[in-house]
Design an enzyme around this catalytic site. Structure first.
Site, PDB file in Angstrom:
ATOM      1  N   ASP A 280       0.877  -1.163   0.000  1.00 38.82           N
ATOM      2  CA  ASP A 280       0.000   0.000   0.000  1.00 38.82           C
ATOM      3  C   ASP A 280       0.924   1.225   0.000  1.00 38.82           C
ATOM      4  O   ASP A 280       2.110   1.113   0.325  1.00 38.82           O
ATOM      5  CB  ASP A 280      -0.930  -0.002   1.224  1.00 38.82           C
ATOM      6  CG  ASP A 280      -2.098   0.965   1.016  1.00 38.82           C
ATOM      7  OD1 ASP A 280      -2.040   1.773   0.064  1.00 38.82           O
ATOM      8  OD2 ASP A 280      -3.071   0.915   1.802  1.00 38.82           O
TER       9      ASP A 280
HETATM   10  C1  BGC Z   1      -4.865   3.472   0.258  1.00 32.12           C
HETATM   11  C2  BGC Z   1      -5.008   2.489  -0.886  1.00 32.12           C
HETATM   12  C3  BGC Z   1      -4.854   3.213  -2.192  1.00 32.12           C
HETATM   13  C4  BGC Z   1      -3.509   3.899  -2.214  1.00 32.12           C
HETATM   14  C5  BGC Z   1      -3.220   4.641  -3.498  1.00 32.12           C
HETATM   15  C6  BGC Z   1      -3.611   4.312   0.143  1.00 32.12           C
HETATM   16  O1  BGC Z   1      -3.608   5.360   1.045  1.00 32.12           O
HETATM   17  O2  BGC Z   1      -4.881   2.795   1.474  1.00 32.12           O
HETATM   18  O3  BGC Z   1      -6.247   1.845  -0.815  1.00 32.12           O
HETATM   19  O4  BGC Z   1      -5.008   2.333  -3.251  1.00 32.12           O
HETATM   20  O5  BGC Z   1      -3.466   4.835  -1.148  1.00 32.12           O
HETATM   21  O6  BGC Z   1      -3.992   5.768  -3.590  1.00 32.12           O
END
Ligand code: BGC
Length: 787
Positions: A280
């Site tokens: 993530d």
């Molecule tokens: C989130 C993810 C997301 C990623 C990219 C993170 O803060 O938890 O779900 O895909 O950001 O935006």
């Protein structure tokens, strides 16, 4: 002269071709040569480019890893680094589960209409219990992803609804791993049928937002295997998503992205996962440990990670073969992408067609919770008084990366007008003025800030009691519309969120008093992303429609159901408890925090270490309510229709289990209008060895649209894994010998028919590895019997 020139050009082209041939002979090219040969040709620095993303560039924040080339698609969440020398382009990834999330980087983007369809959120799609419908959404979603030149969508989210206050529950499907896994597989299969990748997230046990980057989730192996990994396992085995995103939290003291147990042993070895794993965004701490765990790609990628990996290889702390393996996992998938195939995208998805899919999916999934005196459907001749801010300002979906940049969102007030109902213009004007005034006084922040800290909605507008009474005199029916929103970065609260606010309570009371005094019904519509308290008001109103967050066509879809154009056929994939304190995780949510150990994290943000212990073990959602006899207000699997269904002729093909068993049941529409029924199959397993829930969902199906009087026979097949529980002592899935009861019904508490079968001998269905064991004792909840 002419002759000389043409000869020169001939000579030149021959020379160029031989140079090219020479280069091709010595420099392998991605797509032409075998992946190991490509990897072999990479320098160490080039290898690291492959496993660390290109950086992050959205309004208000620009951060590059090592590659300075412009992003191929501006305003999306991530790109990988290109390696032109070997013919490897930059691949791109966009959020998120409910539609393509892109920031509009300039006024031109809006002028070019780069909007995306906002599909109904995960919780709503799961309430359809209709995998064919969800797949249809996936196909349309996939078309749109491809049309925008995107290789991977960062969704679906499949984490379990462990607690109603989970801030991202709207992105997720259910409290049950089977519904979650099957719904995820359906949307992934739809998306990937279009030649683009899905990224299932957040792997795993990421069930809250409080302290999300520091949270240590302490959970038993059994609860992991049966609940928090099972959803991913079902999705992976049934759809092979191209990518998986590891989560932010620790599981039992190890960051998920640094856990070899989680990523290599379980996901890749035991489940046979063929795609690659990415972190993530900015997740985890130690890039070298992430590499060793098999977390192929670090997103969005930072210069610090690049340096740490290069240094670790140079110092012998990280073997280059680990990098090679991680790169191979990524490149294998990239061969399928539109970017690799040089797909000429036109930025012109068929948004009109997708509007219809979004509307259909929303209407087909809404859940009718109450309908006394057949208050619904609302006759077309009726005039409707519509109260509630969000009836004029639809909440199409949640906030954060799961939000969608959509061209419009149809409010209920507009949906009702579109359906031909008479609504009150003065009332609409009053609400619109109030909302406009509030918006002017509370302008939105920069889009990135809005993601992490959205501007709160206006408090409920208070319509004067006298005005409500006037409306009651002049309208036939009232709708009180309740809206809730949440998303990434924080969890919800009990006061003023799970529970109604004092303004909402007051409005509800005024409306019910005034309308009931005139013998006119009051309907509540819930436009919410996660469960709220309905106990406080459900006896005061005549009908409740749960619309969840229905995507951009929400108002039209709600009107479709309120009018009876679509018979409600959704059912709850998550329980509505009678009281928040009845939730099995309530005393362990969101866990403990240690402010005295706070550190400064990414972007100078304060990070407080957090810890949560899943003391409820496997008793999540209905597994808890049913086993412990705690009556919810609306149980898992519950949902009404405008028609009724009869269940008959339930049969098992055998009373002994010898490897497979089928159960059949006939469903008849016994009412007056056409409708679809969600049929659920639960199994109660013997508890002479392991502690088990009183019953667990093992199959579900939705009938076709049945006309009144028509029947359909549904067949379910049970295989050994459907009977098995995870035995921690032997790290295996075991189906215990003994008597099993199959329960087929309309909800987890409304069982229509049961039958039993016997399993003569234990079956060891699968022997797994000892993995992810907690470091400390967990005072885990056990079933009613002492074991
Ligand atoms: C989130 C993810 C997301 C990623 C990219 C993170 O803060 O938890 O779900 O895909 O950001 O935006």
């Amino acid at each position: 002269m002419k002759f000389f020139l043409s000869n020169l050009s001939l000579l030149c082209s021959a020379f160029c071709i031989s140079i090219l041939n020479y280069a091709q002979n010595t420099t392998p090219q991605f797509g032409k040569d075998a992946i190991p040969a490509i990897i072999k040709a990479m320098t160490l620095e080039e290898k690291v480019k492959m496993v660390v993303g290109k950086g992050f560039s959205v309004p208000g924040l620009s951060l590059s890893a090592t590659d300075e080339t412009p992003d191929k698609i501006a305003g999306i969440s991530g790109h990988t680094q290109p390696l032109a020398r070997l013919g490897i382009p930059s691949f791109n990834l966009a959020d998120g589960p409910s539609g393509v999330h892109r920031f509009m980087m300039s006024a031109k983007d809006s002028a070019d209409n780069l909007f995306s369809t906002a599909w109904p959120v995960g919780t709503l799609l799961a309430s359809s219990w209709d995998t064919a419908l969800v797949k249809k959404v996936g196909v349309a979603f996939g078309e749109e992803i491809k049309a925008y030149g995107i290789d991977f969508i960062l969704g679906p989210g499949v984490n379990i609804h462990r607690n109603p206050l989970g801030g991202r529950n709207f992105e997720y499907y259910s409290e049950d791993p089977l519904v979650s896994g099957k719904t995820a597989a359906a949307i992934i299969n739809g998306i990937q049928s279009q030649g683009v990748g899905a990224t299932i997230k957040h792997y795993a046990a990421n069930n809250q937002e409080t302290n999300r980057n520091t949270l240590n989730t302490i959970v038993s192996e059994r609860a992991l295997r049966e609940i928090y990994l099972r959803n991913f396992e079902i999705a992976v085995k049934n759809s092979q998503p191209w990518a998986i995103m590891s989560s932010y939290n620790y599981i039992n003291d190890t960051y998920t992205s640094e856990s070899r147990d989680l990523i290599t042993t379980i996901l890749k070895d035991e489940w046979g996962y063929k795609g690659f794993v990415m972190t993530d965004w900015f997740g985890g701490k130690d890039p070298v440990a992430q590499m060793k765990a098999g977390n192929n790609l670090l997103m969005p990628g930072t210069p610090t990670q690049v340096k740490a990996i290069i240094d670790a290889v140079k110092s012998g702390q990280l073997s280059e073969s680990v990098l090679d393996e991680n790169i191979e996992g990524i490149l294998k998938v990239m061969l399928q992408t539109p970017t690799f195939k040089a797909y000429a995208y036109a930025n012109r998805p068929d948004l009109k067609k997708h509007e219809q899919v979004s509307r259909e999916a929303a209407a087909e999934s809404m859940v009718l919770l109450k309908n006394d005196g057949n208050s619904l459907p609302i006759k077309n001749s009726m005039s409707i008084a519509v109260f509630g801010n969000h009836a004029y300002d639809l909440i199409a979906g949640g906030t954060g990366s799961g939000d969608v940049n959509k061209a419009y969102a149809v409010s209920l007030a507009d949906g009702l007008k579109n359906a031909g109902y008479k609504t009150d213009k003065d009332e609409q004007q009053a609400y619109m003025m109030y909302l406009k005034d509030y918006a002017a006084k509370h302008p939105k922040k920069n889009p990135l800030m809005e993601i992490m800290n959205p501007t709160p909605y206006a408090p409920e507008y208070s319509v004067e009691k006298k005005t409500v009474e006037e409306k009651a005199a002049h309208s036939d029916i009232a709708i009180f519309y309740i809206g809730r929103n949440a998303g990434e970065g924080s969890d919800r609260k009990v006061a003023d969120d799970y529970q109604l606010t004092s303004q909402e309570n007051e409005m509800l009371l005024n409306i019910t008093d005034a309308f009931h005094a005139k013998h006119k019904p009051v309907i509540v519509v819930l436009n919410i992303g996660g469960v709220i308290d309905v106990t406080s008001f459900r006896d005061k109103v005549d009908a409740i429609l749960l619309a969840w967050q229905p995507g951009q066509e929400g108002g039209n879809a709600i009107a479709d159901v309120l009018s009876g154009k679509v018979d409600p056929s959704g059912k709850l994939a998550t329980t509505f408890p009678a009281s928040y304190k009845d939730v099995s995780s309530a005393k362990n949510f969101p866990g403990k925090e240690f402010p005295e150990k706070a550190t400064t994290g990414m972007f100078g943000m304060k990070q407080i270490p957090g810890e949560v212990t899943y003391e409820e073990g496997i008793y999540v959602g209905y597994r808890y309510f049913n086993t412990f006899g705690v009556k919810p207000v609306y149980e898992f699997g519950y949902g009404l229709s405008y028609t009724t269904f009869g269940y008959s002729q339930m049969k098992l093909n055998s009373s002994t289990f010898t490897g497979q068993l089928t159960a059949t049941v006939t469903i008849t529409n016994t009412g007056k209008v056409a409708g679809k029924e969600v049929v659920q199959l639960y199994v109660s397993a013997p508890t002479n060895k392991l502690d088990k829930p009183s019953e667990e969902l093992k199959g579900f199906a939705k009938t076709d649209l049945l006309q009144p009087g028509k029947s359909q026979t549904i067949t379910f097949t049970l295989v050994p894994s459907d009977l098995a529980s995870f035995d921690t002592n032997s790290s295996s899935w075991v189906a215990d010998a003994g008597n099993y009861t199959v329960k087929i019904g309309a909800s987890s508490l409304n069982i229509k028919s049961t039958a039993s079968f016997n399993l003569a001998k234990d079956i060891v269905v699968e022997k797994d590895h000892k993995a992810l064991a907690p470091q400390e004792n967990i005072n885990e909840l056990k079933g009613k019997k002492a074991f």
